[in-house]
Design a protein around this motif. Structure first.
Motif, PDB file in Angstrom:
ATOM      1  N   MET A  80      39.864  33.440  29.944  1.00  0.00           N
ATOM      2  CA  MET A  80      39.967  33.051  31.407  1.00  0.00           C
ATOM      3  C   MET A  80      38.585  33.088  31.887  1.00  0.00           C
ATOM      4  O   MET A  80      37.605  33.874  31.422  1.00  0.00           O
ATOM      5  CB  MET A  80      40.719  34.448  32.101  1.00  0.00           C
ATOM      6  CG  MET A  80      42.121  34.542  31.872  1.00  0.00           C
ATOM      7  SD  MET A  80      43.292  33.227  32.149  1.00  0.00           S
ATOM      8  CE  MET A  80      43.239  33.491  34.068  1.00  0.00           C
ATOM      9  N   CYS A  88      37.466  33.514  34.714  1.00  0.00           N
ATOM     10  CA  CYS A  88      37.332  34.502  35.641  1.00  0.00           C
ATOM     11  C   CYS A  88      36.553  35.557  35.433  1.00  0.00           C
ATOM     12  O   CYS A  88      35.553  36.273  35.729  1.00  0.00           O
ATOM     13  CB  CYS A  88      38.338  34.715  36.719  1.00  0.00           C
ATOM     14  SG  CYS A  88      39.839  34.798  35.756  1.00  0.00           S
ATOM     15  N   CYS A  89      37.007  36.200  34.011  1.00  0.00           N
ATOM     16  CA  CYS A  89      36.608  37.656  33.582  1.00  0.00           C
ATOM     17  C   CYS A  89      36.416  37.474  32.036  1.00  0.00           C
ATOM     18  O   CYS A  89      35.952  38.470  31.492  1.00  0.00           O
ATOM     19  CB  CYS A  89      37.573  38.545  34.132  1.00  0.00           C
ATOM     20  SG  CYS A  89      39.310  38.148  33.274  1.00  0.00           S
ATOM     21  N   HIS A 104      46.075  35.998  32.359  1.00  0.00           N
ATOM     22  CA  HIS A 104      45.690  37.031  31.600  1.00  0.00           C
ATOM     23  C   HIS A 104      46.525  37.612  30.618  1.00  0.00           C
ATOM     24  O   HIS A 104      47.621  37.884  31.098  1.00  0.00           O
ATOM     25  CB  HIS A 104      45.158  38.245  32.701  1.00  0.00           C
ATOM     26  CG  HIS A 104      43.914  37.561  33.695  1.00  0.00           C
ATOM     27  ND1 HIS A 104      44.203  36.856  34.919  1.00  0.00           N
ATOM     28  CD2 HIS A 104      42.523  37.545  33.715  1.00  0.00           C
ATOM     29  CE1 HIS A 104      43.265  36.511  35.390  1.00  0.00           C
ATOM     30  NE2 HIS A 104      42.191  37.184  34.716  1.00  0.00           N
ATOM     31  N   CYS A 121      42.930  41.213  36.035  1.00  0.00           N
ATOM     32  CA  CYS A 121      41.740  40.604  36.237  1.00  0.00           C
ATOM     33  C   CYS A 121      40.713  41.466  36.673  1.00  0.00           C
ATOM     34  O   CYS A 121      40.823  42.229  37.747  1.00  0.00           O
ATOM     35  CB  CYS A 121      41.656  39.401  36.951  1.00  0.00           C
ATOM     36  SG  CYS A 121      40.214  38.617  37.165  1.00  0.00           S
TER      37      CYS A 121
END
Ligand SMILES: [Zn+2]
Length: 232
Positions: free
Chosen positions: A37, A39-40, A58, A63
């Motif tokens: 991902m 984002c993270c 996820h 997240c």
């Protein structure tokens, strides 16, 4: 959920650009860790929504990244993966400076057909004069800059630009045909949605896939029209 992820070897991958049949086939063979991902950097699982939208989720369902940071990271991945679909490799957090030594760092920078183009993803509030100042700094550096904002931020900026536009172009008399989103010709701004389907929104119910918007920049179809920046 997001439509862009990083592959195991760090390349941006755009689910929005894949034929659904190929996507379903890929889901069958994907191994844990094939995608992460943006984002993270947690493991991502390819899925299909009930509406038939391909997306990544996820693996853990959670997240660890704050929502403010999330839009910025997902947005950059959306732009980079869409550029890749167009056969263009973009750079992230790319540093440069103007001839007078004014330094800048671009969220995404790429070159095409002799043009150097920057995409700035402005999540947090920024005063209009700072938009203009940064736009001029890029212009002085021989760089074209196009802005993407989350919806709330676009609406806030639109209040300032509308006031200026009305005063400057129309003597403070609201024109019969309206002023579109009230944006300025010297500042190309649109909205980016990365929640679910990744799309660039132009206002007035007009929107496009990120790759279509980028292609529109390259063909100069992305233009200022009647107070709005859009593709047609
Ligand atoms: Zn995440």
């Amino acid at each position: 959920m997001t439509q862009s992820a990083w592959t195991r070897d760090g390349r941006p991958f755009n689910a929005a650009a894949i034929a659904i049949r190929d996507w379903e086939a890929m889901k069958q063979v994907a191994q844990p860790g094939d995608f992460v991902m943006p984002c993270c950097m947690a493991p991502a699982i390819p899925k299909t929504s009930i509406n038939g939208l391909p997306f990544f989720a996820h693996q853990s369902g959670e997240c660890s990244t704050a929502p403010e940071t999330k839009w910025h990271r997902l947005g950059k991945a959306a732009v980079l993966s869409s550029l890749r679909v167009l056969g263009i490799e973009g750079g992230e957090e790319w540093p440069g400076q103007s001839p007078s030594g004014d330094k800048w760092q671009a969220d995404v920078l790429f070159t095409s057909g002799g043009r150097t183009i920057v995409i700035e993803l402005q999540r947090s509030y920024q005063h209009l004069r700072d938009f203009i100042r940064r736009q001029e700094r890029y212009a002085a550096s021989g760089v074209e800059c196009y802005w993407l904002l989350p919806k709330e931020n676009f609406l806030t900026l639109g209040k300032s630009t509308s006031r200026l536009l009305l005063k400057r172009e129309y003597g403070n008399v609201f024109p019969r045909g309206g002023i579109g989103t009230g944006m300025l010709p010297e500042l190309p701004v649109a909205m980016l949605s990365v929640d679910g389907e990744q799309r660039v929104l132009f206002g007035g119910f007009k929107s496009a896939m990120v790759q279509t918007w980028l292609a529109g920049i390259l063909t100069n179809a992305y233009q200022y029209r009647g107070g709005s920046w859009n593709l047609d």
